[in-house]
Scaffold this motif. Structure first.
Motif, PDB file in Angstrom:
ATOM      1  N   LEU A  91      17.337   7.788   8.942  1.00 25.70           N
ATOM      2  CA  LEU A  91      15.874   7.775   9.078  1.00 25.70           C
ATOM      3  C   LEU A  91      15.264   6.408   8.775  1.00 25.70           C
ATOM      4  O   LEU A  91      14.130   6.129   9.177  1.00 25.70           O
ATOM      5  CB  LEU A  91      15.229   8.786   8.119  1.00 25.70           C
ATOM      6  CG  LEU A  91      15.466  10.252   8.364  1.00 25.70           C
ATOM      7  CD1 LEU A  91      14.868  11.073   7.221  1.00 25.70           C
ATOM      8  CD2 LEU A  91      14.862  10.674   9.686  1.00 25.70           C
ATOM      9  N   GLN A  92      15.988   5.583   8.067  1.00 26.16           N
ATOM     10  CA  GLN A  92      15.412   4.364   7.512  1.00 26.16           C
ATOM     11  C   GLN A  92      14.860   3.377   8.543  1.00 26.16           C
ATOM     12  O   GLN A  92      13.743   2.887   8.357  1.00 26.16           O
ATOM     13  CB  GLN A  92      16.404   3.686   6.561  1.00 26.16           C
ATOM     14  CG  GLN A  92      16.741   4.531   5.337  1.00 26.16           C
ATOM     15  CD  GLN A  92      15.516   5.033   4.596  1.00 26.16           C
ATOM     16  OE1 GLN A  92      14.706   4.246   4.103  1.00 26.16           O
ATOM     17  NE2 GLN A  92      15.350   6.348   4.515  1.00 26.16           N
ATOM     18  N   PRO A  93      15.560   3.061   9.612  1.00 28.80           N
ATOM     19  CA  PRO A  93      14.972   2.082  10.552  1.00 28.80           C
ATOM     20  C   PRO A  93      13.613   2.532  11.101  1.00 28.80           C
ATOM     21  O   PRO A  93      12.650   1.756  11.098  1.00 28.80           O
ATOM     22  CB  PRO A  93      16.022   1.965  11.661  1.00 28.80           C
ATOM     23  CG  PRO A  93      17.306   2.337  10.994  1.00 28.80           C
ATOM     24  CD  PRO A  93      16.938   3.415  10.001  1.00 28.80           C
ATOM     25  N   VAL A 100       6.274   2.508   8.223  1.00 27.06           N
ATOM     26  CA  VAL A 100       5.694   2.115   6.932  1.00 27.06           C
ATOM     27  C   VAL A 100       5.193   0.670   6.983  1.00 27.06           C
ATOM     28  O   VAL A 100       4.094   0.371   6.520  1.00 27.06           O
ATOM     29  CB  VAL A 100       6.709   2.323   5.789  1.00 27.06           C
ATOM     30  CG1 VAL A 100       6.255   1.631   4.510  1.00 27.06           C
ATOM     31  CG2 VAL A 100       6.925   3.811   5.534  1.00 27.06           C
ATOM     32  N   ASP A 101       5.987  -0.210   7.548  1.00 28.89           N
ATOM     33  CA  ASP A 101       5.588  -1.616   7.643  1.00 28.89           C
ATOM     34  C   ASP A 101       4.291  -1.756   8.442  1.00 28.89           C
ATOM     35  O   ASP A 101       3.370  -2.471   8.036  1.00 28.89           O
ATOM     36  CB  ASP A 101       6.714  -2.433   8.273  1.00 28.89           C
ATOM     37  CG  ASP A 101       6.409  -3.915   8.301  1.00 28.89           C
ATOM     38  OD1 ASP A 101       5.957  -4.456   7.267  1.00 28.89           O
ATOM     39  OD2 ASP A 101       6.617  -4.537   9.349  1.00 28.89           O
ATOM     40  N   ALA A 102       4.222  -1.062   9.579  1.00 32.02           N
ATOM     41  CA  ALA A 102       3.016  -1.146  10.413  1.00 32.02           C
ATOM     42  C   ALA A 102       1.803  -0.582   9.678  1.00 32.02           C
ATOM     43  O   ALA A 102       0.721  -1.180   9.701  1.00 32.02           O
ATOM     44  CB  ALA A 102       3.234  -0.403  11.723  1.00 32.02           C
ATOM     45  N   ILE A 103       1.958   0.548   9.022  1.00 32.46           N
ATOM     46  CA  ILE A 103       0.819   1.168   8.333  1.00 32.46           C
ATOM     47  C   ILE A 103       0.414   0.340   7.118  1.00 32.46           C
ATOM     48  O   ILE A 103      -0.777   0.223   6.816  1.00 32.46           O
ATOM     49  CB  ILE A 103       1.113   2.636   7.997  1.00 32.46           C
ATOM     50  CG1 ILE A 103       1.209   3.420   9.316  1.00 32.46           C
ATOM     51  CG2 ILE A 103       0.029   3.227   7.090  1.00 32.46           C
ATOM     52  CD1 ILE A 103       1.631   4.853   9.180  1.00 32.46           C
ATOM     53  N   ASN A 104       1.375  -0.256   6.431  1.00 31.44           N
ATOM     54  CA  ASN A 104       1.022  -1.182   5.340  1.00 31.44           C
ATOM     55  C   ASN A 104       0.163  -2.323   5.860  1.00 31.44           C
ATOM     56  O   ASN A 104      -0.851  -2.685   5.258  1.00 31.44           O
ATOM     57  CB  ASN A 104       2.274  -1.762   4.686  1.00 31.44           C
ATOM     58  CG  ASN A 104       2.828  -0.902   3.592  1.00 31.44           C
ATOM     59  OD1 ASN A 104       2.119  -0.151   2.940  1.00 31.44           O
ATOM     60  ND2 ASN A 104       4.134  -1.001   3.393  1.00 31.44           N
ATOM     61  N   PRO A 135       0.804  -1.229   0.000  1.00 34.08           N
ATOM     62  CA  PRO A 135       0.000   0.000   0.000  1.00 34.08           C
ATOM     63  C   PRO A 135       0.838   1.281   0.000  1.00 34.08           C
ATOM     64  O   PRO A 135       0.476   2.253  -0.659  1.00 34.08           O
ATOM     65  CB  PRO A 135      -0.838  -0.123   1.277  1.00 34.08           C
ATOM     66  CG  PRO A 135      -1.003  -1.598   1.455  1.00 34.08           C
ATOM     67  CD  PRO A 135       0.311  -2.182   0.998  1.00 34.08           C
ATOM     68  N   LEU A 136       1.957   1.273   0.706  1.00 36.18           N
ATOM     69  CA  LEU A 136       2.823   2.461   0.736  1.00 36.18           C
ATOM     70  C   LEU A 136       4.062   2.286  -0.143  1.00 36.18           C
ATOM     71  O   LEU A 136       5.082   2.923   0.078  1.00 36.18           O
ATOM     72  CB  LEU A 136       3.237   2.781   2.173  1.00 36.18           C
ATOM     73  CG  LEU A 136       2.165   3.423   3.034  1.00 36.18           C
ATOM     74  CD1 LEU A 136       2.640   3.573   4.477  1.00 36.18           C
ATOM     75  CD2 LEU A 136       1.754   4.776   2.478  1.00 36.18           C
ATOM     76  N   GLY A 137       3.979   1.443  -1.146  1.00 38.17           N
ATOM     77  CA  GLY A 137       5.113   1.207  -2.037  1.00 38.17           C
ATOM     78  C   GLY A 137       5.592   2.448  -2.758  1.00 38.17           C
ATOM     79  O   GLY A 137       6.761   2.543  -3.130  1.00 38.17           O
ATOM     80  N   LYS A 138       4.723   3.437  -2.940  1.00 41.46           N
ATOM     81  CA  LYS A 138       5.086   4.675  -3.634  1.00 41.46           C
ATOM     82  C   LYS A 138       6.102   5.512  -2.870  1.00 41.46           C
ATOM     83  O   LYS A 138       6.692   6.428  -3.419  1.00 41.46           O
ATOM     84  CB  LYS A 138       3.844   5.540  -3.866  1.00 41.46           C
ATOM     85  CG  LYS A 138       2.833   4.940  -4.787  1.00 41.46           C
ATOM     86  CD  LYS A 138       1.615   5.839  -4.876  1.00 41.46           C
ATOM     87  CE  LYS A 138       0.489   5.175  -5.603  1.00 41.46           C
ATOM     88  NZ  LYS A 138      -0.724   6.008  -5.598  1.00 41.46           N
ATOM     89  N   VAL A 139       6.307   5.216  -1.604  1.00 43.45           N
ATOM     90  CA  VAL A 139       7.235   6.016  -0.803  1.00 43.45           C
ATOM     91  C   VAL A 139       8.679   5.574  -0.989  1.00 43.45           C
ATOM     92  O   VAL A 139       9.592   6.220  -0.479  1.00 43.45           O
ATOM     93  CB  VAL A 139       6.871   6.030   0.701  1.00 43.45           C
ATOM     94  CG1 VAL A 139       5.432   6.472   0.892  1.00 43.45           C
ATOM     95  CG2 VAL A 139       7.131   4.698   1.364  1.00 43.45           C
ATOM     96  N   ARG A 196       7.603  11.822   0.552  1.00 47.29           N
ATOM     97  CA  ARG A 196       6.564  11.036  -0.127  1.00 47.29           C
ATOM     98  C   ARG A 196       5.643  10.370   0.895  1.00 47.29           C
ATOM     99  O   ARG A 196       4.431  10.287   0.690  1.00 47.29           O
ATOM    100  CB  ARG A 196       7.190   9.951  -1.004  1.00 47.29           C
ATOM    101  CG  ARG A 196       7.887  10.445  -2.223  1.00 47.29           C
ATOM    102  CD  ARG A 196       8.351   9.268  -3.052  1.00 47.29           C
ATOM    103  NE  ARG A 196       9.404   9.633  -3.971  1.00 47.29           N
ATOM    104  CZ  ARG A 196      10.132   8.770  -4.659  1.00 47.29           C
ATOM    105  NH1 ARG A 196       9.919   7.467  -4.522  1.00 47.29           N
ATOM    106  NH2 ARG A 196      11.072   9.176  -5.466  1.00 47.29           N
ATOM    107  N   LEU A 197       6.234   9.882   1.992  1.00 46.89           N
ATOM    108  CA  LEU A 197       5.436   9.260   3.045  1.00 46.89           C
ATOM    109  C   LEU A 197       4.437  10.254   3.619  1.00 46.89           C
ATOM    110  O   LEU A 197       3.269   9.921   3.827  1.00 46.89           O
ATOM    111  CB  LEU A 197       6.347   8.714   4.149  1.00 46.89           C
ATOM    112  CG  LEU A 197       5.662   8.057   5.342  1.00 46.89           C
ATOM    113  CD1 LEU A 197       4.822   6.861   4.906  1.00 46.89           C
ATOM    114  CD2 LEU A 197       6.703   7.650   6.383  1.00 46.89           C
TER     115      LEU A 197
END
Length: 122
Positions: A55-57, A63-67, A8-12, A23-24
């Protein structure tokens, strides 16, 4: 879980597979200043370095949780609505407010999402 461009959030994701926090913010309909505290940085810093390695971790965890939430609720529009809906677990503040104003807001929101999708309260 590996983040896929089909999520779902692949666009980020950038071409290098990093989360772009600008983008997020657009995908979540939240401002960078609303997300920056949850990532442990100032909004100015995040605006200048939206794909920084540091920022990545935190960004990937969110992102994983919201996906997962979006998949559980039936789509991103429902996950966005959840982020902006007062929640009794947060004293009727929205998860977006918790992300922005609480020292450990990201962990609280991610924990609640995990509880929701596994049907086990955190």
């Amino acid at each position: 879980m590996a983040l896929s461009a089909l999520a779902p959030l692949g666009k980020v994701l950038t071409d290098l597979g990093r989360v772009d926090v600008k983008r997020l913010s657009v995908e979540l309909d939240l401002s960078v200043p609303a997300l920056a505290p949850a990532l442990g940085r100032s909004s100015r810093w995040v605006n200048e370095h939206p794909t920084a390695a540091s920022l990545q971790p935190a960004a990937l965890e969110l992102v994983d949780a919201i996906n997962t939430l979006a998949e559980s609720l039936g789509g991103m529009k429902f996950a966005r609505a959840w982020l902006k809906t007062p929640n009794p677990q947060f004293a009727f503040r929205t998860p977006a407010d918790v992300l922005r104003h609480e020292t450990d807001g990201r962990s609280a929101v991610v924990g609640l999402i995990r509880g929701i999708v596994t049907h086990q309260p955190d």
